[in-house]
Design an enzyme around this catalytic site. Structure first.
Site, PDB file in Angstrom:
ATOM      1  N   ASN A   1      -0.276 -13.142  -5.334  1.00  0.00           N
ATOM      2  CA  ASN A   1       1.096 -12.740  -5.771  1.00  0.00           C
ATOM      3  C   ASN A   1       2.292 -13.051  -4.873  1.00  0.00           C
ATOM      4  O   ASN A   1       1.953 -12.655  -3.692  1.00  0.00           O
ATOM      5  CB  ASN A   1       0.844 -11.169  -6.107  1.00  0.00           C
ATOM      6  CG  ASN A   1       2.009 -10.437  -6.504  1.00  0.00           C
ATOM      7  OD1 ASN A   1       2.594 -10.767  -7.772  1.00  0.00           O
ATOM      8  ND2 ASN A   1       2.594  -9.310  -5.838  1.00  0.00           N
TER       9      ASN A   1
ATOM     10  N   HIS B   1      11.429 -10.976  -8.676  1.00  0.00           N
ATOM     11  CA  HIS B   1      12.698  -9.758  -8.386  1.00  0.00           C
ATOM     12  C   HIS B   1      13.981 -10.709  -8.327  1.00  0.00           C
ATOM     13  O   HIS B   1      14.305 -11.626  -7.553  1.00  0.00           O
ATOM     14  CB  HIS B   1      12.508  -9.355  -6.937  1.00  0.00           C
ATOM     15  CG  HIS B   1      11.444  -8.536  -6.695  1.00  0.00           C
ATOM     16  ND1 HIS B   1      11.339  -7.312  -7.269  1.00  0.00           N
ATOM     17  CD2 HIS B   1      10.206  -8.447  -6.350  1.00  0.00           C
ATOM     18  CE1 HIS B   1      10.307  -6.561  -7.001  1.00  0.00           C
ATOM     19  NE2 HIS B   1       9.445  -7.497  -6.338  1.00  0.00           N
TER      20      HIS B   1
ATOM     21  N   ASP C   1      12.285  -7.219 -11.885  1.00  0.00           N
ATOM     22  CA  ASP C   1      13.677  -6.137 -11.871  1.00  0.00           C
ATOM     23  C   ASP C   1      14.801  -7.082 -11.630  1.00  0.00           C
ATOM     24  O   ASP C   1      14.652  -8.478 -11.090  1.00  0.00           O
ATOM     25  CB  ASP C   1      13.629  -5.107 -10.875  1.00  0.00           C
ATOM     26  CG  ASP C   1      13.235  -5.514  -9.456  1.00  0.00           C
ATOM     27  OD1 ASP C   1      13.425  -6.729  -9.215  1.00  0.00           O
ATOM     28  OD2 ASP C   1      12.997  -4.602  -8.474  1.00  0.00           O
TER      29      ASP C   1
HETATM   30  O1  G2I Z   1      10.138  -5.187  -1.508  1.00  0.00           O
HETATM   31  C1  G2I Z   1       9.686  -5.181  -2.962  1.00  0.00           C
HETATM   32  C2  G2I Z   1       8.386  -5.457  -3.275  1.00  0.00           C
HETATM   33  C3  G2I Z   1       8.139  -7.014  -2.987  1.00  0.00           C
HETATM   34  N1  G2I Z   1       6.891  -7.277  -3.355  1.00  0.00           N
HETATM   35  C4  G2I Z   1       5.560  -6.398  -2.889  1.00  0.00           C
HETATM   36  C5  G2I Z   1       6.059  -4.929  -3.261  1.00  0.00           C
HETATM   37  O2  G2I Z   1       4.783  -4.307  -2.783  1.00  0.00           O
HETATM   38  C6  G2I Z   1       7.357  -4.685  -2.766  1.00  0.00           C
HETATM   39  O3  G2I Z   1       7.367  -3.091  -2.907  1.00  0.00           O
HETATM   40  C7  G2I Z   1       8.194  -2.353  -2.185  1.00  0.00           C
HETATM   41  C8  G2I Z   1       8.114  -0.989  -2.599  1.00  0.00           C
HETATM   42  O4  G2I Z   1       9.064  -1.050  -3.916  1.00  0.00           O
HETATM   43  C9  G2I Z   1       8.730   0.003  -1.632  1.00  0.00           C
HETATM   44  O5  G2I Z   1       8.897   1.330  -2.143  1.00  0.00           O
HETATM   45  O6  G2I Z   1       7.343  -2.451  -0.999  1.00  0.00           O
HETATM   46  C10 G2I Z   1       8.127  -1.680  -0.014  1.00  0.00           C
HETATM   47  C11 G2I Z   1       7.252  -1.652   1.491  1.00  0.00           C
HETATM   48  O7  G2I Z   1       5.927  -1.521   1.269  1.00  0.00           O
HETATM   49  C12 G2I Z   1       8.288  -0.326   0.090  1.00  0.00           C
HETATM   50  O8  G2I Z   1       8.902   0.731   0.718  1.00  0.00           O
HETATM   51  C13 G2I Z   1       8.388   1.478   1.248  1.00  0.00           C
HETATM   52  C14 G2I Z   1       9.163   1.861   2.417  1.00  0.00           C
HETATM   53  O9  G2I Z   1       9.268   0.606   3.325  1.00  0.00           O
HETATM   54  C15 G2I Z   1       8.697   2.978   3.317  1.00  0.00           C
HETATM   55  O10 G2I Z   1       9.348   3.257   4.358  1.00  0.00           O
HETATM   56  C16 G2I Z   1       8.075   4.070   2.583  1.00  0.00           C
HETATM   57  O11 G2I Z   1       7.410   4.943   3.230  1.00  0.00           O
HETATM   58  O12 G2I Z   1       8.096   2.557   0.582  1.00  0.00           O
HETATM   59  C17 G2I Z   1       7.379   3.538   1.246  1.00  0.00           C
HETATM   60  C18 G2I Z   1       7.160   4.760   0.362  1.00  0.00           C
HETATM   61  O13 G2I Z   1       8.223   5.253  -0.265  1.00  0.00           O
END
Ligand code: G2I
Length: 449
Positions: A202, A238, A267
């Protein structure tokens, strides 16, 4: 994340108009258009999913939409490495399990996200390197995929391992520095742990034919040629305010390699032709038989990681946006039906006794290795086989796939499993194992049953 949030959309170019594709075969045949995303996607055998989180399960307005519209879900964060193995060897599956049970209770499939990634690693893994990190990473894949065995439609086994920019090469990371074969080692471990899950690579900024998607394309082609187990490629998608004119062509070229394609994190930034881009992506997927499903990265704009960009199909109040209607209409317009997905490892044909030979290839690192053994039948078919391997002193077999082993050190015997015992005359099959220490010699003894 090491990727700047805003900078990620800069690579997208070309106008959305270039991607509009007329589906040549209309097959839905239903008298009335379906009225939800999931039902309309199902008319062509596809799923329509959303990223979600366990903490949302108690948000009633949110769950009303999730349950009504979607036939698949993916944990946005709850199955990541930091979430599932916060301390080395201590696994926490509570939130992932809650999402899986919810999906099962609603008849939804689950995408697993993500077994290995350079980001969102627990602190203890960030501090490891070399053989210690490699073995911790493979153990993570094995443990998590085993825990969820049989419950995951598709796993993002490896996420975002390629570099942005024009190199077409791998991203530098602690995982990459354990050796270029870390990705295939992860896929092999995942297959061994859950043979029924589709195994995906991915990535983002792969929304057209470009240096990065071509690097991934070359890796997938190489994996297919060498028998590394890979079943699908996830295009995150994205998107900004434009869509690459080669979006569909890119999906098609991956499909032509013999893997499924899934749109995994869709998105689209609001402010340009958001509805048009969502519709064009949907039509592009529908136009390729092996594009088997679409997942949007959240439900309402207020749930999105892209704060302020309103990139989803529902507004903060849960109302359907123009983009929603555009996607629903595109789904209802139909397209070639996706082939019903065969299980990733399917049984081969033909019995009868005869001799066999075995050849072993190694991917070694300091302190360990994975071995791939090709078993080839002689001039007659075989109906079962065993391969004797001398494991060098001081090392041991820790993990085996597509075979069972008797013993783990010294002289180890590997026997076929139910689905790969029968090999036609001149045909072959592969199994593999992981071990510590130095790898065994190249030509083990093969005995036909
Ligand atoms: O960055 C967008 C996506 C890109 N591809 C891989 C995906 O796994 C990624 O998803 C995002 C989530 O949508 C966010 O929600 O990945 C981020 C990093 O894992 C996520 O953000 C994290 C924050 O960085 C943390 O601080 C927080 O604790 O979300 C966590 C849970 O809310």
């Amino acid at each position: 994340m090491t990727i700047p949030r805003k900078g990620r959309f800069a690579m997208l170019s070309a106008a959305v108009a270039g991607v509009v594709v007329a589906a040549s075969v209309a097959v839905t045949g239903s008298a009335e258009a379906a009225t939800t995303l999931g039902a309309s996607a199902a008319q062509t055998g596809r799923y329509f999913g959303a990223a979600t989180s366990a903490f949302k399960l108690s948000d009633t307005p949110y769950m009303t939409i999730l349950n009504r519209e979607f036939t698949s879900l993916v944990p946005e964060n709850d199955m990541k490495w930091d979430a599932t193995e916060p301390q080395q060897g201590r696994f926490t599956y509570t939130n992932g399990d809650r999402l899986v049970s919810h999906a099962q209770s609603r008849g939804m499939t689950v995408r697993g996200h993500a077994l290995l990634w350079h980001a969102q690693q627990p602190a203890w893994a960030q501090s490891l390197s070399g053989a210690a990190l490699r073995s911790a990473a493979i153990n993570h894949v094995t443990q998590v995929a085993t825990h969820f065995r049989g419950k995951i439609h598709s796993w993002d086994v490896v996420n975002e391992a390629f570099a942005d920019g024009g190199s077409g090469g791998r991203r530098d990371s602690n995982l990459q520095r354990t050796g270029n074969d870390w990705i295939e080692a992860a896929f092999r471990a995942a297959r061994a742990a859950d043979p029924g899950a589709r195994l995906c690579y991915n990535d983002y900024n792969t929304d057209g034919i470009n240096a990065k998607s071509t690097g991934i394309y070359n890796m997938v082609r190489d994996f297919k040629a060498r028998g590394v187990p890979i079943d699908c490629v996830g295009l995150q998608s994205h998107l900004g305010t434009t869509l690459d004119s080669t979006y569909q062509q890119n999906i098609q070229r991956f499909a032509d390699l013999g893997v499924d394609v899934q749109i995994t994190e869709l998105d689209v930034q609001q402010g340009g032709n958001q509805a048009g881009i969502f519709a064009a992506v949907t039509r592009a997927c529908l136009a390729v038989a092996r594009c088997t499903g679409i997942t949007v990265w959240g439900v309402r704009d207020s749930d999105s990681w892209r704060t302020g960009q309103n990139p989803l199909l529902f507004d903060a109040n849960g109302n359907k946006k123009a983009a929603y209607t555009a996607v629903l209409d595109a789904l209802n317009a139909g397209g070639p039906t996706t082939p019903s997905s065969p299980p990733p490892s399917s049984p081969p044909p033909s019995p009868a006794p005869g001799g066999c030979t075995a050849a072993l290839t190694l991917n070694s690192w300091n302190g360990g290795y994975t071995a791939t053994v090709r078993v080839t039948a002689g001039t007659s078919a075989v109906s079962g086989w065993s391969v004797g391997v001398a494991v060098p002193a001081g090392g041991a077999v820790t993990n085996t796939w597509n075979a069972t082993n008797t013993g783990a050190s010294g002289q180890v015997t590997f026997r076929n499993v139910g689905y790969n015992g029968q090999i036609a005359a001149g045909g072959s099959t592969e199994f593999g194992f992981q071990g510590t220490g130095t790898g065994p010699a190249a030509t083990p003894a093969c005995t036909a049953a």
